[in-house]
Design a protein around this motif. Structure first.
Motif, PDB file in Angstrom:
ATOM      1  N   VAL A 100      57.986  47.759  40.468  1.00 21.17           N
ATOM      2  CA  VAL A 100      58.785  48.736  39.722  1.00 21.17           C
ATOM      3  C   VAL A 100      58.982  49.971  40.594  1.00 21.17           C
ATOM      4  O   VAL A 100      58.012  50.513  41.129  1.00 21.17           O
ATOM      5  CB  VAL A 100      58.089  49.156  38.408  1.00 21.17           C
ATOM      6  CG1 VAL A 100      58.912  50.211  37.682  1.00 21.17           C
ATOM      7  CG2 VAL A 100      57.841  47.959  37.513  1.00 21.17           C
ATOM      8  N   ARG A 101      60.223  50.400  40.759  1.00 24.48           N
ATOM      9  CA  ARG A 101      60.494  51.659  41.457  1.00 24.48           C
ATOM     10  C   ARG A 101      60.351  52.766  40.420  1.00 24.48           C
ATOM     11  O   ARG A 101      61.066  52.810  39.434  1.00 24.48           O
ATOM     12  CB  ARG A 101      61.900  51.664  42.055  1.00 24.48           C
ATOM     13  CG  ARG A 101      62.204  52.985  42.764  1.00 24.48           C
ATOM     14  CD  ARG A 101      63.536  52.983  43.479  1.00 24.48           C
ATOM     15  NE  ARG A 101      63.435  52.104  44.640  1.00 24.48           N
ATOM     16  CZ  ARG A 101      64.384  51.253  45.014  1.00 24.48           C
ATOM     17  NH1 ARG A 101      65.498  51.158  44.336  1.00 24.48           N
ATOM     18  NH2 ARG A 101      64.216  50.503  46.084  1.00 24.48           N
ATOM     19  N   ILE A 102      59.413  53.648  40.635  1.00 21.47           N
ATOM     20  CA  ILE A 102      59.076  54.670  39.652  1.00 21.47           C
ATOM     21  C   ILE A 102      60.258  55.594  39.366  1.00 21.47           C
ATOM     22  O   ILE A 102      60.549  55.922  38.213  1.00 21.47           O
ATOM     23  CB  ILE A 102      57.839  55.473  40.111  1.00 21.47           C
ATOM     24  CG1 ILE A 102      56.621  54.547  40.136  1.00 21.47           C
ATOM     25  CG2 ILE A 102      57.599  56.676  39.217  1.00 21.47           C
ATOM     26  CD1 ILE A 102      55.379  55.152  40.748  1.00 21.47           C
ATOM     27  N   ARG A 103      60.962  56.020  40.397  1.00 16.54           N
ATOM     28  CA  ARG A 103      62.060  56.983  40.221  1.00 16.54           C
ATOM     29  C   ARG A 103      63.160  56.464  39.313  1.00 16.54           C
ATOM     30  O   ARG A 103      63.640  57.168  38.432  1.00 16.54           O
ATOM     31  CB  ARG A 103      62.641  57.361  41.584  1.00 16.54           C
ATOM     32  CG  ARG A 103      63.813  58.340  41.516  1.00 16.54           C
ATOM     33  CD  ARG A 103      64.322  58.725  42.903  1.00 16.54           C
ATOM     34  NE  ARG A 103      64.698  57.587  43.715  1.00 16.54           N
ATOM     35  CZ  ARG A 103      65.901  56.999  43.693  1.00 16.54           C
ATOM     36  NH1 ARG A 103      66.840  57.451  42.883  1.00 16.54           N
ATOM     37  NH2 ARG A 103      66.164  55.974  44.473  1.00 16.54           N
ATOM     38  N   THR A 104      63.590  55.199  39.525  1.00 14.53           N
ATOM     39  CA  THR A 104      64.755  54.678  38.800  1.00 14.53           C
ATOM     40  C   THR A 104      64.411  53.670  37.718  1.00 14.53           C
ATOM     41  O   THR A 104      65.245  53.369  36.876  1.00 14.53           O
ATOM     42  CB  THR A 104      65.715  53.982  39.780  1.00 14.53           C
ATOM     43  OG1 THR A 104      65.027  52.881  40.389  1.00 14.53           O
ATOM     44  CG2 THR A 104      66.203  54.946  40.839  1.00 14.53           C
ATOM     45  N   GLY A 105      63.222  53.113  37.778  1.00 21.78           N
ATOM     46  CA  GLY A 105      62.860  52.072  36.829  1.00 21.78           C
ATOM     47  C   GLY A 105      63.322  50.693  37.253  1.00 21.78           C
ATOM     48  O   GLY A 105      63.155  49.725  36.507  1.00 21.78           O
TER      49      GLY A 105
END
Length: 112
Positions: A100-105
């Motif tokens: 999961v990319r934290i910034r964009t979801g």
């Protein structure tokens, strides 16, 4: 997706990074670690006294890739990190269930 973990000699890090760029590897995590394997450490001399260094400095790389990049990345790492001498390191490949990319979801392959 797979997580490729490689433990290599520190002076080979830049060569490995350069070998991964043409493959489209967009990032990796690098950690300075210590360890030993078949090398079993080495004897060093400090101020005239000899002593054993049981844990040698290494660099650990963690690279998350899509399944189709696993073989090219492993080949690039092994080719660039190889010196032909004992202690060159190891490469491990793990299954990666989720990312999961934290910034964009973004999830999974989009997050890499």
């Amino acid at each position: 997706m797979k997580l490729i973990m490689a433990v290599i000699k520190p002076f080979k890090l830049e060569e490995v990074r350069q070998a991964l760029l043409p493959l489209g590897v967009e990032g990796m995590t690098v950690s300075e670690v210590k360890g030993f394997g078949r090398q079993k450490g080495q004897a060093e001399i400090y101020r005239g006294a000899e002593y054993e260094v049981n844990f040698l400095p290494k660099v650990k790389l963690e690279i998350a890739v899509k399944n189709d990049l696993v073989e090219p990345v492993v080949e690039a790492v092994t080719g660039a990190a190889q010196t032909g001498k004992i202690g060159d390191g190891k490469v491990f490949v793990y299954s990666l269930d989720q990312a999961v990319r934290i910034r964009t979801g973004d999830t999974d392959a989009e997050a890499l």
